[in-house]
Design a protein around this motif. Structure first.
Motif, PDB file in Angstrom:
ATOM      1  N   GLY A 188      16.196 -20.081 -16.590  1.00 49.04           N
ATOM      2  CA  GLY A 188      16.260 -18.515 -17.410  1.00 49.04           C
ATOM      3  C   GLY A 188      17.546 -18.216 -17.256  1.00 49.04           C
ATOM      4  O   GLY A 188      18.381 -18.794 -17.068  1.00 49.04           O
ATOM      5  N   ASP A 189      17.675 -17.075 -17.442  1.00 45.35           N
ATOM      6  CA  ASP A 189      18.853 -16.394 -17.738  1.00 45.35           C
ATOM      7  C   ASP A 189      19.078 -15.857 -16.288  1.00 45.35           C
ATOM      8  O   ASP A 189      18.415 -15.448 -15.474  1.00 45.35           O
ATOM      9  CB  ASP A 189      18.724 -14.939 -18.986  1.00 45.35           C
ATOM     10  CG  ASP A 189      17.357 -13.613 -18.332  1.00 45.35           C
ATOM     11  OD1 ASP A 189      17.986 -12.939 -17.308  1.00 45.35           O
ATOM     12  OD2 ASP A 189      16.462 -13.964 -18.386  1.00 45.35           O
ATOM     13  N   SER A 190      20.419 -15.174 -16.355  1.00 42.25           N
ATOM     14  CA  SER A 190      21.269 -15.038 -15.413  1.00 42.25           C
ATOM     15  C   SER A 190      20.883 -13.200 -15.251  1.00 42.25           C
ATOM     16  O   SER A 190      21.808 -12.972 -15.979  1.00 42.25           O
ATOM     17  CB  SER A 190      22.464 -15.782 -14.885  1.00 42.25           C
ATOM     18  OG  SER A 190      23.016 -16.908 -14.704  1.00 42.25           O
ATOM     19  N   ASP A 191      21.004 -12.748 -13.974  1.00 42.05           N
ATOM     20  CA  ASP A 191      21.081 -11.005 -13.759  1.00 42.05           C
ATOM     21  C   ASP A 191      21.646 -10.714 -13.184  1.00 42.05           C
ATOM     22  O   ASP A 191      22.111 -11.339 -11.825  1.00 42.05           O
ATOM     23  CB  ASP A 191      19.437 -10.781 -13.081  1.00 42.05           C
ATOM     24  CG  ASP A 191      17.840 -11.014 -14.167  1.00 42.05           C
ATOM     25  OD1 ASP A 191      19.255 -10.656 -15.808  1.00 42.05           O
ATOM     26  OD2 ASP A 191      17.334 -11.176 -14.175  1.00 42.05           O
ATOM     27  N   ILE A 192      22.132  -9.702 -12.325  1.00 46.38           N
ATOM     28  CA  ILE A 192      22.650  -8.675 -11.531  1.00 46.38           C
ATOM     29  C   ILE A 192      21.664  -8.497 -10.257  1.00 46.38           C
ATOM     30  O   ILE A 192      20.984  -8.167 -10.102  1.00 46.38           O
ATOM     31  CB  ILE A 192      22.900  -7.675 -11.711  1.00 46.38           C
ATOM     32  CG1 ILE A 192      24.475  -7.375 -13.123  1.00 46.38           C
ATOM     33  CG2 ILE A 192      24.537  -7.296 -10.035  1.00 46.38           C
ATOM     34  CD1 ILE A 192      24.622  -8.891 -12.491  1.00 46.38           C
ATOM     35  N   TYR A 193      21.904  -9.254  -9.546  1.00 46.22           N
ATOM     36  CA  TYR A 193      21.497  -9.206  -7.645  1.00 46.22           C
ATOM     37  C   TYR A 193      22.225  -7.973  -6.872  1.00 46.22           C
ATOM     38  O   TYR A 193      23.114  -8.192  -6.656  1.00 46.22           O
ATOM     39  CB  TYR A 193      20.840 -10.473  -7.658  1.00 46.22           C
ATOM     40  CG  TYR A 193      19.878 -10.873  -8.286  1.00 46.22           C
ATOM     41  CD1 TYR A 193      18.613 -11.419  -7.494  1.00 46.22           C
ATOM     42  CD2 TYR A 193      20.072 -11.858  -8.869  1.00 46.22           C
ATOM     43  CE1 TYR A 193      17.424 -12.544  -7.828  1.00 46.22           C
ATOM     44  CE2 TYR A 193      19.091 -12.618 -10.407  1.00 46.22           C
ATOM     45  CZ  TYR A 193      17.648 -12.929  -9.360  1.00 46.22           C
ATOM     46  OH  TYR A 193      16.598 -13.361 -10.296  1.00 46.22           O
TER      47      TYR A 193
END
Length: 311
Positions: A188-193
């Motif tokens: 899926g899409d990339s997120d801030i972790y």
């Protein structure tokens, strides 16, 4: 374009009310960046990106596909004598930082250490890579040599997922050491972790920073502590709008947000506007240790924007 809960309930309630009053530093972080210019001393006909200064501001680390490296994408370093001096000819970071695979997104940390991302298939252990580009850590000896890079643990024990991780950004505080980065979490899409350092010095599993992430691709964060005790983060996103449905500038724009707590209560991310963003791709933005310079990649070249005030 080149193809290139430790608080008691009462204290927590007070803290929450203070956050609502002191939500942001006074400037909001947006109107004080100059029009970005190319860092011509380090750019080449090849693709450059992932720029970041060392804490003293005298070295600039970045990734490049230029000839003379170990693989298709290597980490390079340019030095300068003073903050006002031009950057000298870049040099390859060499083995064991670079490999025959792609190595990029370098981040100097903890005095003589470097986090970076690598797509190498052999991580020097019997454990296979997590996949898609993993976060590694190497330490530099007093003599200048680098230790064999160690891959951070795979999920669910560590921050690396089967998908690609990007732009590791560690930050040490009185309440713990944290690692910010971006990932698609395996799909899926990339997120801030964000991952927290465990008592044994390893980094634990990553968790999505919801205030900074959207259904779009939010990538490549960089975090720093401000002089007033708050924190700020810059990252890129292809979200089509921001704020009160204001349109974004291009394919990937640079955004900024602040927090007094780091682990949450981030402000609404703000687009850095025309001084930094264009119709193209701006990504892997990083702030200098003093907060005065913002570096980022734009369509295969490295750019810098200067902030007019000390932060």
């Amino acid at each position: 374009m080149k193809n290139k809960t430790i608080f008691r309930t009462g204290l927590l309630a007070v803290a929450t009310s203070l956050i609502s009053v002191q939500a942001l530093p006074h400037d909001g972080g947006i109107s004080i960046f100059s029009t970005a210019v190319a860092v011509t001393e380090v750019n080449s006909p090849a693709a450059e990106g992932c720029p970041i200064e060392t804490p003293d501001g005298l070295s600039l680390l970045f990734a490049s596909t230029r000839p003379g490296g170990a693989g298709g994408n290597d980490i390079w370093v340019a030095d300068r004598e003073t903050l006002g001096s031009p950057w000298q000819t870049p040099r390859n970071a060499g083995d064991p930082i670079n490999s025959s695979a792609a190595d990029f997104c370098p981040t100097p940390a903890f005095g003589r250490s470097m986090f970076f991302v690598s797509e190498r298939l052999d991580n020097g252990t019997a454990t296979p890579p997590c996949g898609g580009g993993d976060i590694y850590l190497s330490r530099q000896s007093p003599a200048g040599g680098w230790s064999a890079p160690v891959m951070l643990k795979c999920a669910p024990e560590g921050p690396n997922f089967t998908g690609g991780e990007r732009s590791p950004s560690p930050i040490e505080t009185w309440f713990g050491t944290f690692l910010f980065y971006s990932s698609n979490g395996g799909s899926g899409d990339s997120d801030i972790y964000m991952s927290r350092m465990e008592p044994d010095g390893s980094f634990g599993p990553g968790h999505v920073v919801k205030e900074l992430s959207t259904p779009y691709d939010d990538i490549m964060p960089n975090v720093r502590a401000r002089d007033d005790g708050s924190f700020e983060i810059v990252f890129s996103s292809n979200r089509p709008t921001w704020g009160w449905n204001q349109p974004a500038k291009g394919q990937q724009d640079v955004y900024i947000a602040q927090s007094w707590w780091l682990t949450g209560h981030w402000s609404e991310p703000r687009n850095l506007g025309d001084a930094v963003n264009t119709a193209g791709v701006e990504q892997r933005a990083t702030l200098s240790a003093d907060g005065k310079r913002l570096y980022f990649g734009r369509d295969g070249d490295i750019f810098v924007s200067r902030r007019s005030e000390h932060h």
